[in-house]
Design a protein around this motif. Structure first.
Motif, short mmCIF file in Angstrom:
data_model
loop_
_atom_site.label_atom_id
_atom_site.label_comp_id
_atom_site.label_asym_id
_atom_site.label_seq_id
_atom_site.Cartn_x
_atom_site.Cartn_y
_atom_site.Cartn_z
N PHE A 1 5.90 2.39 1.97
CA PHE A 1 5.12 1.60 2.92
C PHE A 1 4.74 0.25 2.31
O PHE A 1 3.99 -0.52 2.91
N GLY A 2 5.23 -0.02 1.09
CA GLY A 2 4.93 -1.27 0.41
C GLY A 2 3.56 -1.29 -0.22
O GLY A 2 3.07 -2.33 -0.66
N GLN A 3 2.90 -0.13 -0.31
CA GLN A 3 1.52 -0.07 -0.79
C GLN A 3 1.45 0.20 -2.29
O GLN A 3 2.35 0.82 -2.87
N TRP A 4 0.36 -0.27 -2.90
CA TRP A 4 0.14 -0.17 -4.34
C TRP A 4 -0.97 0.82 -4.63
O TRP A 4 -2.06 0.73 -4.06
N PHE B 1 4.94 -0.50 -9.27
CA PHE B 1 5.63 0.35 -8.30
C PHE B 1 4.94 0.31 -6.94
O PHE B 1 3.71 0.37 -6.84
N ARG B 2 5.72 0.20 -5.86
CA ARG B 2 5.21 0.26 -4.49
C ARG B 2 5.94 1.37 -3.73
O ARG B 2 7.15 1.55 -3.90
N ASP B 3 5.18 2.10 -2.89
CA ASP B 3 5.79 3.21 -2.15
C ASP B 3 6.61 2.69 -0.98
O ASP B 3 6.79 1.49 -0.80
N GLN C 1 1.02 4.39 -11.58
CA GLN C 1 1.90 3.39 -12.16
C GLN C 1 2.56 3.95 -13.42
O GLN C 1 2.09 4.93 -14.00
N ARG C 2 3.62 3.32 -13.85
CA ARG C 2 4.45 3.85 -14.93
C ARG C 2 4.09 3.22 -16.27
O ARG C 2 3.76 2.04 -16.35
#
Length: 300
Positions: A153-156, A149-151, A161-162
């Motif tokens: 803003f494209g950040q990790w 999953f990325r928010d 995480q799921r």
């Protein structure tokens, strides 16, 4: 009735095909990130199998740093033409020219790929990006889930995480959020090469050993080319080398090898104990956390 047991490679293949089909079923606009390297080529082969006899139902994207080996671009274009798929090119050099990013002083364009990737993904409306990362490559990649999953803003965030119990994947995202998907998560470098050999998959010739002009620098062998000229005080020599991983031509080193056929490469990889990135990627030696820092920013 005798039960049918899949081989290791066929089991991995089935798992990856399942992931591709899940993403297409769940997400609106997926895209496959394609570098022209061995992992992304295997990923493309798996995608073709997943949807055969139809065409692959999503485009591929190449984040072009402008520092590619010519052999890689040639192989990329042959795959695109053969499969009849859409190629999206996101140019780092073009982004530098218009001021989106600045050239790094060490010559690496790895970090500045991230804003280019994120901009292209947003521009094209991609809500899922397939990446060729494997868990055995590097410490940070070992933390990834298959659906990462990325928010917005494209950040990790590795702590956000799921769960993925029983191979059930959750691709639900809100506006602006996205998923990075890693169909090769459970593959190893040996699995990749064994599959390439078994399937007879076309790869760039750089992966096979040949006599090449190289220069030794910081204990690694770099091919002499327009991106890696011989410096004052250095001496170039011809050695039998090949590449285990292919990144930018100015920062990716070769390894001494006589493995000039796919079966020989498989035999060689079965005996090594150092990962390909640790052995040959100069841009990953900045710090222990270099890859994780880039991944948090949006890199694969």
């Amino acid at each position: 009735m005798r039960s049918r047991v899949l081989s290791q490679l066929r089991s991995l293949e089935a798992e990856s095909i399942h992931v591709f089909r899940e993403v297409v079923a769940e997400m609106q606009r997926p895209c496959l990130l394609f570098s022209g390297g061995k992992d992304s080529i295997v990923m493309l082969q798996l995608a073709a199998k997943a949807f055969a006899p139809a065409r692959i139902p999503f485009p591929i994207m190449h984040v072009d740093t402008g520092l590619n080996f010519p052999e890689v671009l040639t192989c990329r274009d042959r795959w695109v033409n053969r499969l009849g798929i859409q190629l999206v090119v996101a140019s780092v050099q073009e982004a530098i020219d218009r001021g989106l990013v600045r050239e790094e002083p060490n010559g690496s364009r790895n970090r500045i790929q991230t804003p280019v990737l994120l901009e292209a993904a947003e521009k094209n409306g991609f809500d899922a990006l397939f990446g060729g990362g494997r868990r055995d490559e590097e410490k940070a990649r070992a933390k990834e889930r298959v659906f990462s999953f990325r928010d917005d803003f494209g950040q990790w965030d590795p702590k956000n995480q799921r769960p993925e119990l029983w191979n059930l994947y959750n691709g639900r995202v809100h506006q602006g959020e996205s998923i990075r998907v890693f169909p090769l998560s459970n593959w190893t470098e040996l699995d990749i090469w064994s599959y390439i050999a078994e399937e007879g998959i076309e790869i760039p010739e750089l992966y096979l050993a040949a006599e090449r002009e190289v220069v030794e620098r910081h204990g690694m062998l770099y091919a002499v080319n327009e991106f890696t000229p011989v410096r004052e005080g250095e001496t170039a020599e011809v050695r039998s080398v090949r590449y285990r991983t292919i990144g930018d031509a100015n920062l990716t080193a070769a390894v001494e090898s006589t493995a000039s056929t796919l079966p020989q490469v498989v035999e060689e990889i079965a005996a090594v104990r150092l990962t390909e990135r640790g052995a040959t990627r100069g841009d990953d030696k900045v710090s222990e956390a270099a890859m994780e820092d880039r991944k948090r920013e949006g890199y694969f």
